[in-house]
Each structure stands twice: as structure tokens, then as C-alpha cells.
Design a protein around this motif. Structure first.
Motif, PDB file in Angstrom:
ATOM      1  N   LEU A  79       0.780  -1.190   0.143  1.00  8.04           N
ATOM      2  CA  LEU A  79       0.008   0.138  -0.012  1.00  8.04           C
ATOM      3  C   LEU A  79       0.805   1.305  -0.050  1.00  8.04           C
ATOM      4  CD1 LEU A  79      -2.648  -1.159   2.651  1.00  8.04           C
ATOM      5  CD2 LEU A  79      -3.055  -0.919   0.080  1.00  8.04           C
ATOM      6  N   GLY A  80       1.935   1.229   0.700  1.00 15.56           N
ATOM      7  CA  GLY A  80       2.977   2.249   0.765  1.00 15.56           C
ATOM      8  C   GLY A  80       3.567   2.607  -0.602  1.00 15.56           C
ATOM      9  N   LYS A  81       3.805   1.378  -1.420  1.00 21.18           N
ATOM     10  CA  LYS A  81       4.489   1.697  -2.959  1.00 21.18           C
ATOM     11  C   LYS A  81       3.339   2.447  -3.682  1.00 21.18           C
ATOM     12  CE  LYS A  81       6.405  -1.021  -6.525  1.00 21.18           C
ATOM     13  NZ  LYS A  81       7.054  -2.337  -6.946  1.00 21.18           N
ATOM     14  N   ILE A  82       2.131   1.924  -3.433  1.00 23.48           N
ATOM     15  CA  ILE A  82       0.970   2.427  -4.245  1.00 23.48           C
ATOM     16  C   ILE A  82       0.757   3.995  -3.954  1.00 23.48           C
ATOM     17  CG2 ILE A  82      -1.558   2.150  -4.550  1.00 23.48           C
ATOM     18  CD1 ILE A  82      -1.350  -0.763  -4.231  1.00 23.48           C
ATOM     19  N   VAL A  83       0.366   4.124  -2.759  1.00 23.23           N
ATOM     20  CA  VAL A  83       0.582   5.779  -2.380  1.00 23.23           C
ATOM     21  C   VAL A  83       1.534   6.640  -2.832  1.00 23.23           C
ATOM     22  CG1 VAL A  83       0.497   7.099  -0.558  1.00 23.23           C
ATOM     23  CG2 VAL A  83      -1.196   5.157  -0.414  1.00 23.23           C
ATOM     24  N   ALA A  84       3.024   5.987  -2.590  1.00 20.86           N
ATOM     25  CA  ALA A  84       3.867   6.777  -3.321  1.00 20.86           C
ATOM     26  C   ALA A  84       4.086   6.986  -4.494  1.00 20.86           C
ATOM     27  CB  ALA A  84       5.299   6.097  -2.592  1.00 20.86           C
ATOM     28  N   ILE A 107       1.183   3.193   6.432  1.00 20.36           N
ATOM     29  CA  ILE A 107       1.255   3.354   5.100  1.00 20.36           C
ATOM     30  C   ILE A 107       2.063   4.505   4.654  1.00 20.36           C
ATOM     31  CG2 ILE A 107      -0.035   3.839   2.867  1.00 20.36           C
ATOM     32  CD1 ILE A 107      -2.264   2.182   4.120  1.00 20.36           C
ATOM     33  N   LEU A 108       2.136   5.632   5.121  1.00 21.50           N
ATOM     34  CA  LEU A 108       2.850   6.625   4.820  1.00 21.50           C
ATOM     35  C   LEU A 108       4.485   6.514   5.244  1.00 21.50           C
ATOM     36  CD1 LEU A 108       3.732   9.703   4.436  1.00 21.50           C
ATOM     37  CD2 LEU A 108       2.771  10.587   6.531  1.00 21.50           C
ATOM     38  N   ALA A 109       4.542   5.611   6.386  1.00 21.31           N
ATOM     39  CA  ALA A 109       5.991   5.343   6.853  1.00 21.31           C
ATOM     40  C   ALA A 109       6.458   4.435   5.838  1.00 21.31           C
ATOM     41  CB  ALA A 109       5.949   4.688   8.257  1.00 21.31           C
ATOM     42  N   GLU A 110       5.804   3.233   5.350  1.00 21.24           N
ATOM     43  CA  GLU A 110       6.208   2.603   4.432  1.00 21.24           C
ATOM     44  C   GLU A 110       6.414   3.244   3.083  1.00 21.24           C
ATOM     45  OE1 GLU A 110       7.004  -0.423   4.999  1.00 21.24           O
ATOM     46  OE2 GLU A 110       5.820  -0.982   7.070  1.00 21.24           O
ATOM     47  N   SER A 111       5.733   4.092   2.805  1.00 26.15           N
ATOM     48  CA  SER A 111       5.768   4.786   1.512  1.00 26.15           C
ATOM     49  C   SER A 111       7.127   5.594   1.133  1.00 26.15           C
ATOM     50  CB  SER A 111       4.581   5.884   1.038  1.00 26.15           C
ATOM     51  OG  SER A 111       4.660   7.003   2.015  1.00 26.15           O
ATOM     52  N   LEU A 112       7.887   6.013   2.481  1.00 21.56           N
ATOM     53  CA  LEU A 112       9.055   6.530   2.382  1.00 21.56           C
ATOM     54  C   LEU A 112      10.037   5.672   1.903  1.00 21.56           C
ATOM     55  CD1 LEU A 112       8.717   8.460   5.992  1.00 21.56           C
ATOM     56  CD2 LEU A 112       8.056   9.524   3.557  1.00 21.56           C
ATOM     57  N   ALA A 113       9.963   4.449   1.655  1.00 22.79           N
ATOM     58  CA  ALA A 113      10.901   3.627   1.263  1.00 22.79           C
ATOM     59  C   ALA A 113      10.902   3.688  -0.417  1.00 22.79           C
ATOM     60  CB  ALA A 113      10.646   2.088   1.563  1.00 22.79           C
ATOM     61  N   PHE A 114      10.082   4.583  -0.977  1.00 22.69           N
ATOM     62  CA  PHE A 114       9.794   4.488  -2.185  1.00 22.69           C
ATOM     63  C   PHE A 114      10.300   5.914  -3.092  1.00 22.69           C
ATOM     64  CE2 PHE A 114       7.270   0.932  -0.711  1.00 22.69           C
ATOM     65  CZ  PHE A 114       7.728  -0.135  -1.523  1.00 22.69           C
ATOM     66  N   ASN A 115      11.523   6.371  -2.355  1.00 21.83           N
ATOM     67  CA  ASN A 115      11.941   7.682  -3.129  1.00 21.83           C
ATOM     68  C   ASN A 115      10.789   9.064  -2.939  1.00 21.83           C
ATOM     69  OD1 ASN A 115      14.369   6.559  -4.096  1.00 21.83           O
ATOM     70  ND2 ASN A 115      13.115   5.387  -5.712  1.00 21.83           N
ATOM     71  N   GLN A 200       4.629  -8.645   7.582  1.00 20.47           N
ATOM     72  CA  GLN A 200       5.075  -7.985   6.217  1.00 20.47           C
ATOM     73  C   GLN A 200       5.127  -6.560   6.634  1.00 20.47           C
ATOM     74  OE1 GLN A 200       3.111  -9.507   2.905  1.00 20.47           O
ATOM     75  NE2 GLN A 200       2.645 -11.648   3.607  1.00 20.47           N
ATOM     76  N   PHE A 201       5.709  -6.238   7.352  1.00 20.50           N
ATOM     77  CA  PHE A 201       6.000  -4.639   7.374  1.00 20.50           C
ATOM     78  C   PHE A 201       7.468  -4.530   7.795  1.00 20.50           C
ATOM     79  CE2 PHE A 201       4.084  -6.383  11.247  1.00 20.50           C
ATOM     80  CZ  PHE A 201       4.986  -6.320  12.175  1.00 20.50           C
ATOM     81  N   ASN A 202       7.896  -3.165   7.589  1.00 17.13           N
ATOM     82  CA  ASN A 202       9.180  -2.895   7.989  1.00 17.13           C
ATOM     83  C   ASN A 202       9.423  -2.001   9.154  1.00 17.13           C
ATOM     84  OD1 ASN A 202      10.696  -3.564   5.323  1.00 17.13           O
ATOM     85  ND2 ASN A 202       9.080  -2.358   4.663  1.00 17.13           N
ATOM     86  N   ASP A 203      10.703  -1.484   9.756  1.00 15.88           N
ATOM     87  CA  ASP A 203      10.754  -0.638  10.683  1.00 15.88           C
ATOM     88  C   ASP A 203      10.312   0.677  10.373  1.00 15.88           C
ATOM     89  OD1 ASP A 203      11.817   0.944  12.911  1.00 15.88           O
ATOM     90  OD2 ASP A 203      13.536  -0.372  13.186  1.00 15.88           O
ATOM     91  N   GLU A 204       9.264   0.789  10.625  1.00 13.12           N
ATOM     92  CA  GLU A 204       8.522   2.241  10.252  1.00 13.12           C
ATOM     93  C   GLU A 204       8.948   3.286  11.035  1.00 13.12           C
ATOM     94  OE1 GLU A 204       4.250  -0.166   8.964  1.00 13.12           O
ATOM     95  OE2 GLU A 204       4.472   1.146  10.600  1.00 13.12           O
ATOM     96  N   ILE A 205       9.366   3.198  12.313  1.00 11.12           N
ATOM     97  CA  ILE A 205      10.062   4.072  13.030  1.00 11.12           C
ATOM     98  C   ILE A 205      11.532   4.546  12.370  1.00 11.12           C
ATOM     99  CG2 ILE A 205      11.289   4.893  15.309  1.00 11.12           C
ATOM    100  CD1 ILE A 205       8.012   4.210  15.924  1.00 11.12           C
TER     101      ILE A 205
END
Length: 277
Positions: A79-84, A107-115, A200-205
Motif C-alpha cells: 500500500l505504501g508503494k501504491i500511495v508513493a 502506509i505513509l511510513a512505508e511509502s518513504l521507502a519508495f523515493n 509483512q512490514f518494515n521498521d517504520e520508526i
């Protein structure tokens, strides 16, 4: 107000676009089983009239389509990738902030992994996970939070959950919450739940910390679902060096106390973009 659609990875995402001739942009990401309509008080706020305001319906929510690959697209990183991808496509060269609430913060935190390169972010009712910040340490027991991780729950359970995430008893607001819940397309909640169970999630902090920009962190002081103190000592660069806790507000703080929320958002945006009041 215009309702628009953008296609991302073969999913048509709906979004509300306010003041489309303005820049900078503030993007809004809603939480689990609600919709962009939950940001109504922000989209209509005179305090934010100098910004372009864009509220996206997440996949399978509101007016957005569901995915043909639920297991692949409904994890938080996916979802982070889609939002990014959507934000980068819409923003183009305009500077922007991203505001999110509840699951939207994950989702916002995960989106930060996509530039993504926002000038700042706003986290409301945050549920970020990472290292010692695990769900079992900050989610209060005894609420009906299971309804947003269950494919379909009885209406009385959904209404009970509404009373646990909002202090407001405005019938129209509660009814909209219930309507949004039942508008969620099939398999979203069950696939999301499975992905979380499988971790299935990353270290969002760490993802938020690595942004290295001041974060506006807001909780409702009367939060019933998430411990509003759990991020007080997290290694995140906070705007004004504090976590804001708004009295009279629960988990969906932007709905319960929109005036206080909007003032904080306007002050933060003005500081980040150096825009006059």
C-alpha cells in the motif's frame, strides 16, 4: 472540489482535489475502513485555503477500486508503494506535505521507502511499529479493533468501534463511518490482517527517522485504542520538540477536534513552507 481518478498498478484510485491551481500541496491519507470523506473538515478549512489539498481513497476504500491481487497489494508495504507512486505522479515538481491518520501513518511510513521526498509529514493517531514499538505494546486491549481486520462484522460491532475511536456522537459522522466500513471492497481486511500476522512490514520508526525532517505528531488526549504516550521517546525529529495531545479528541483526532487539528496543521505548514498566515 473535484473528484479525480489516477491509475496506479492497474488500480483506479479516486481522490479529492481542492484548490488545484495552488501550490504547495498537502496530501491526506485516511485510515483502515474509512475514506477520504473523513478529511472533510480539513478540505473545507479556511486555514488551509492557500494550499492545494488532495485526499486519496486507499485501494478498496471509498470510490477507489479493489485490487485483482489482494494478497500482493494489501500488505502495508505494498500500500505504501501504491500511495508513493500516486503522490509522485500527482505532485510532479510541487513541494508537498503528507498527513495521515491511524493505519494511514503506517502506509505513509512505508511509502518513504519508495523515493518520496515530502517537506514534512503529519502523523495523527499514529500506529508506527519498529524495534521495541510493537503492536502489543501500544494497542489497548478490550476494544473492537478486530472489526477493521475482519472481512465483515455486524453493524452493532462497527458502531461500538466507532464510539471507541471518536468522541463525537454526531449521528451523521457516525453513520458515515459505518457506511465507509461497508463500502470496503472484498478481501481487503482479511488480506491486510494476514499480512500483519506474517509480519509483512518494515521498521517504520526508522523510515520516519531517516526522513530527518520535523514531524508533526498528534494524538487525541482521550485516545481509547492507542497509547498516546508510546512515541514520546521515539528517535523521531519532532516539530517544536513535542508530541501534541489534543483534549477532547480520541483516535480520529482530526474528526473529533478539527479546529485544533487544523490550526496545528496550518501552523506547521506555514513554518515548513514559510508561508504567511
Amino acid at each position: 472540489m473535484k473528484k479525480k481518478v489516477i491509475n496506479v498498478f492497474n488500480i483506479n484510485l479516486a481522490y479529492q482535489d481542492i484548490n488545484e491551481d495552488k501550490s504547495p500541496i498537502i496530501f491526506f491519507i485516511h485510515g483502515n475502513s474509512i475514506s477520504s470523506a473523513s478529511w472533510k473538515a480539513q478540505l473545507e478549512s479556511g486555514l488551509l485555503k492557500n494550499y492545494r489539498l488532495i485526499a486519496i481513497d486507499l485501494p478498496a476504500h471509498g470510490d477507489s477500486e479493489g485490487s485483482s491481487d489482494p494478497d500482493g497489494d494489501y500488505s502495508i508495504p505494498a500500500l505504501g508503494k501504491i500511495v508513493a507512486t500516486a503522490i509522485k505522479s500527482i505532485a510532479k515538481e510541487s513541494p508537498y506535505l503528507i498527513a495521515a491518520v491511524s493505519l494511514g501513518t503506517n502506509i505513509l511510513a512505508e511509502s518513504l521507502a519508495f523515493n518520496l521526498n515530502p517537506e514534512g509529514i503529519i502523523l495523527a493517531g499514529s500506529c508506527l511499529v519498529g524495534e521495541k514499538y510493537t503492536m502489543d505494546t501500544f494497542i489497548y486491549p478490550g476494544t473492537n479493533v478486530h472489526v477493521v481486520f475482519t472481512e465483515q462484522s455486524p453493524e452493532n460491532d462497527v458502531r461500538t468501534y466507532a464510539s471507541q475511536v471518536m468522541t463525537t456522537r454526531d449521528t451523521a459522522v457516525v453513520n458515515e463511518f459505518v457506511t465507509d466500513y461497508y463500502r470496503v471492497k472484498p478481501q481487503f481486511r482479511s488480506a491486510l490482517s494476514t499480512s500483519i500476522t506474517q509480519q509483512q512490514f518494515n521498521d517504520e520508526i526508522e523510515l520516519v527517522a531517516s526522513l530527518n525532517k520535523p514531524v508533526l505528531m498528534i494524538f487525541g488526549k482521550d485516545e481509547q485504542v492507542i497509547n498516546p504516550d508510546y512515541l514520546d521517546s521515539a528517535p523521531i525529529k519532532l516539530w517544536n520538540n513535542q508530541v501534541y495531545k489534543i483534549p477532547g479528541a480520541n483516535h480520529l483526532v482530526h474528526i473529533d477536534q478539527p479546529e485544533a487539528f487544523n490550526q496545528l496543521l496550518a501552523d506547521y505548514a506555514g513554518d515548513i513552507f514559510n508561508t504567511p498566515e
